[in-house]
Enzyme design. Structure first.
Site, PDB file in Angstrom:
ATOM      1  N   ASN A  97       0.809  -1.219   0.000  1.00  0.00           N
ATOM      2  CA  ASN A  97       0.000   0.000   0.000  1.00  0.00           C
ATOM      3  C   ASN A  97       0.845   1.272   0.000  1.00  0.00           C
ATOM      4  O   ASN A  97       0.617   2.174  -0.811  1.00  0.00           O
ATOM      5  CB  ASN A  97      -0.925   0.016   1.221  1.00  0.00           C
ATOM      6  CG  ASN A  97      -2.130  -0.882   1.033  1.00  0.00           C
ATOM      7  OD1 ASN A  97      -2.540  -1.149  -0.099  1.00  0.00           O
ATOM      8  ND2 ASN A  97      -2.677  -1.372   2.128  1.00  0.00           N
ATOM      9  N   HIS A 106       8.010   8.175  16.409  1.00  0.00           N
ATOM     10  CA  HIS A 106       6.789   8.092  15.609  1.00  0.00           C
ATOM     11  C   HIS A 106       5.634   7.665  16.518  1.00  0.00           C
ATOM     12  O   HIS A 106       5.730   6.663  17.200  1.00  0.00           O
ATOM     13  CB  HIS A 106       7.035   7.051  14.524  1.00  0.00           C
ATOM     14  CG  HIS A 106       5.953   6.986  13.497  1.00  0.00           C
ATOM     15  ND1 HIS A 106       5.112   8.033  13.217  1.00  0.00           N
ATOM     16  CD2 HIS A 106       5.596   5.979  12.677  1.00  0.00           C
ATOM     17  CE1 HIS A 106       4.282   7.669  12.263  1.00  0.00           C
ATOM     18  NE2 HIS A 106       4.546   6.431  11.917  1.00  0.00           N
TER      19      HIS A 106
HETATM   20  N1  APR Z   1      11.893  -7.577  -0.152  1.00  0.00           N
HETATM   21  C1  APR Z   1      11.024  -6.819  -0.869  1.00  0.00           C
HETATM   22  N2  APR Z   1       9.740  -6.626  -0.494  1.00  0.00           N
HETATM   23  C2  APR Z   1       9.324  -7.227   0.629  1.00  0.00           C
HETATM   24  C3  APR Z   1      10.186  -8.032   1.426  1.00  0.00           C
HETATM   25  C4  APR Z   1      11.528  -8.193   0.988  1.00  0.00           C
HETATM   26  N3  APR Z   1      12.406  -8.920   1.664  1.00  0.00           N
HETATM   27  N4  APR Z   1       9.475  -8.481   2.475  1.00  0.00           N
HETATM   28  C5  APR Z   1       8.223  -7.996   2.366  1.00  0.00           C
HETATM   29  N5  APR Z   1       8.132  -7.230   1.248  1.00  0.00           N
HETATM   30  C6  APR Z   1       6.961  -6.530   0.705  1.00  0.00           C
HETATM   31  C7  APR Z   1       5.673  -7.325   0.839  1.00  0.00           C
HETATM   32  O1  APR Z   1       5.590  -8.356  -0.143  1.00  0.00           O
HETATM   33  C8  APR Z   1       4.610  -6.239   0.663  1.00  0.00           C
HETATM   34  O2  APR Z   1       4.183  -6.133  -0.696  1.00  0.00           O
HETATM   35  O3  APR Z   1       6.674  -5.344   1.419  1.00  0.00           O
HETATM   36  C9  APR Z   1       5.333  -4.967   1.100  1.00  0.00           C
HETATM   37  C10 APR Z   1       4.685  -4.312   2.316  1.00  0.00           C
HETATM   38  O4  APR Z   1       3.439  -3.850   1.909  1.00  0.00           O
HETATM   39  P1  APR Z   1       2.131  -3.851   2.856  1.00  0.00           P
HETATM   40  O5  APR Z   1       2.053  -5.143   3.581  1.00  0.00           O
HETATM   41  O6  APR Z   1       0.988  -3.392   2.019  1.00  0.00           O
HETATM   42  O7  APR Z   1       2.497  -2.760   3.959  1.00  0.00           O
HETATM   43  P2  APR Z   1       2.337  -1.170   3.819  1.00  0.00           P
HETATM   44  O8  APR Z   1       0.999  -0.766   4.307  1.00  0.00           O
HETATM   45  O9  APR Z   1       2.776  -0.740   2.473  1.00  0.00           O
HETATM   46  O10 APR Z   1       3.387  -0.680   4.911  1.00  0.00           O
HETATM   47  C11 APR Z   1       4.773  -0.854   4.692  1.00  0.00           C
HETATM   48  O11 APR Z   1       5.422   1.063   5.935  1.00  0.00           O
HETATM   49  O12 APR Z   1       4.228   2.583   7.190  1.00  0.00           O
HETATM   50  C12 APR Z   1       5.035   1.440   7.237  1.00  0.00           C
HETATM   51  O13 APR Z   1       4.230   0.234   9.195  1.00  0.00           O
HETATM   52  C13 APR Z   1       4.280   0.233   7.788  1.00  0.00           C
HETATM   53  O14 APR Z   1       6.240  -1.119   8.039  1.00  0.00           O
HETATM   54  C14 APR Z   1       5.109  -0.881   7.241  1.00  0.00           C
HETATM   55  C15 APR Z   1       5.566  -0.332   5.877  1.00  0.00           C
END
Ligand code: APR
Length: 310
Positions: A12, A175
């Site tokens: 997201n 934060h």
């Molecule tokens: N390498 C690349 N991408 C990864 C890896 C990795 N090793 N591990 C996880 N991901 C990807 C996931 O596949 C996912 O698509 O990171 C993405 C995280 O996206 P969401 O689960 O939608 O989380 P999001 O709401 O985007 O938040 C991401 O930002 O604000 C902070 O607390 C929040 O730590 C969180 C981060």
């Protein structure tokens, strides 16, 4: 030649950040995720919106890092959210591993980039990214304060029925939970907010801003905020790409400023092409300074847990 921005994590926050940059059209984007097809699909979909929104920017998705080479800015949003049964430390150590492996790659492929760290727990992840990248601390910055400040300004503008543009505020510290609003610098077109809102009502507004992330999670249930976070990231990206030297509340590495040494804490930072070019030292009240120190202690605890796990 357009600038180049890599966004790691096509979830997201990452995908919305990429979209905001794409729509503005001033940078080519590489979207990276570990899930096969996810960054490729989102990138192609975004690219195909170009003729409609009038953007000639290029956007590609990848599961590896070769395409990210020579990025000007790298945004790290990859990680997992806390799930039932997981402690904060479990989240910390899992995201530490993810962020370490990601930053190992992005720093290698884009050795001159500015890294903006977003994955939570943010301050600790920024600290880890500094260590893994081997970059000078100016080029590793965390995004938190702009978001906390935006929430605070939103609620103040609603309370006073004035434009968000007329509300100036700074939020320091960690934060969320340990954020420290600087009351003296909070004003509406120059009038201190303390003359406009009673102390008890102001405290309620501050508390709502502190809990701003949780308020969204309670609505969404399966995810956390991403519109305001991605807008905050883009403000930092623009300050770097356009060398704006804009003073923004960011999470930066302190080396003695505010009496804190060797830790990432939220403070006002002059952001330009060099990254966090200068830490701005506001004159704080005794109480604000002690709250900022408490914030730093909370970060230190997490840093210790990470160090002991290695
Ligand atoms: N390498 C690349 N991408 C990864 C890896 C990795 N090793 N591990 C996880 N991901 C990807 C996931 O596949 C996912 O698509 O990171 C993405 C995280 O996206 P969401 O689960 O939608 O989380 P999001 O709401 O985007 O938040 C991401 O930002 O604000 C902070 O607390 C929040 O730590 C969180 C981060």
């Amino acid at each position: 030649m357009r600038n180049k921005v890599t966004v790691v994590g096509a979830g997201n926050v990452g995908a919305t950040t990429a979209q905001r940059i794409f729509d503005k059209g001033y940078a080519d984007i590489v979207l990276v995720d570990i899930v096969d097809g996810l960054p490729q699909g989102k990138a192609l979909d975004m690219l195909e919106s170009g003729p409609i929104v009038g953007s000639d920017a290029q956007v590609v998705g990848s599961n590896t890092y070769e395409e990210t080479a020579n990025s000007d800015v790298v945004v790290v949003t990859s990680g997992i959210a806390r799930r039932p049964g997981m402690s904060r430390d479990d989240l910390l150590l899992t995201n530490m591993k993810i962020v370490s492996s990601v930053v190992g790659e992005t720093a290698k492929y884009s050795p001159n980039s500015v890294h903006i760290i977003v994955t939570n727990p943010l301050d600790a992840m920024a600290q880890q990214s500094l260590k893994v990248s081997g970059f000078p601390s100016e080029r590793v910055i965390g995004m938190a304060g702009i978001l906390d400040t935006a929430r605070y300004r939103t609620f103040l503008s609603q309370e006073l029925n004035v434009s968000v543009d007329s509300v100036a505020a700074y939020v320091l510290g960690g934060h969320g939970d340990t954020m420290v609003p600087v009351v003296e610098s909070t004003n509406v077109a120059g009038t201190p907010v303390s003359q406009l809102i009673s102390p008890s009502r102001l405290e309620e507004i501050v508390q709502r801003a502190r809990d701003g992330g949780a308020e969204i999670v309670n609505y969404l249930k399966t995810g956390s905020a991403y519109y305001a976070p991605s807008a905050s990231i883009v403000q930092m990206i623009e300050a770097v790409l356009f060398d704006k030297k804009e003073i923004l509340p960011c999470t930066a590495y302190l080396q003695g400023q505010y009496g804190i040494d060797g830790l990432y804490v939220g403070v006002p930072v002059k952001v330009g092409a060099g990254g966090a070019e200068q830490i701005i030292e506001l004159s704080l009240s005794k109480e604000e300074l002690s709250e900022l120190k408490k914030s730093a202690e909370a970060v230190e605890e997490l840093v210790d847990v990470m160090a002991n796990s290695e």
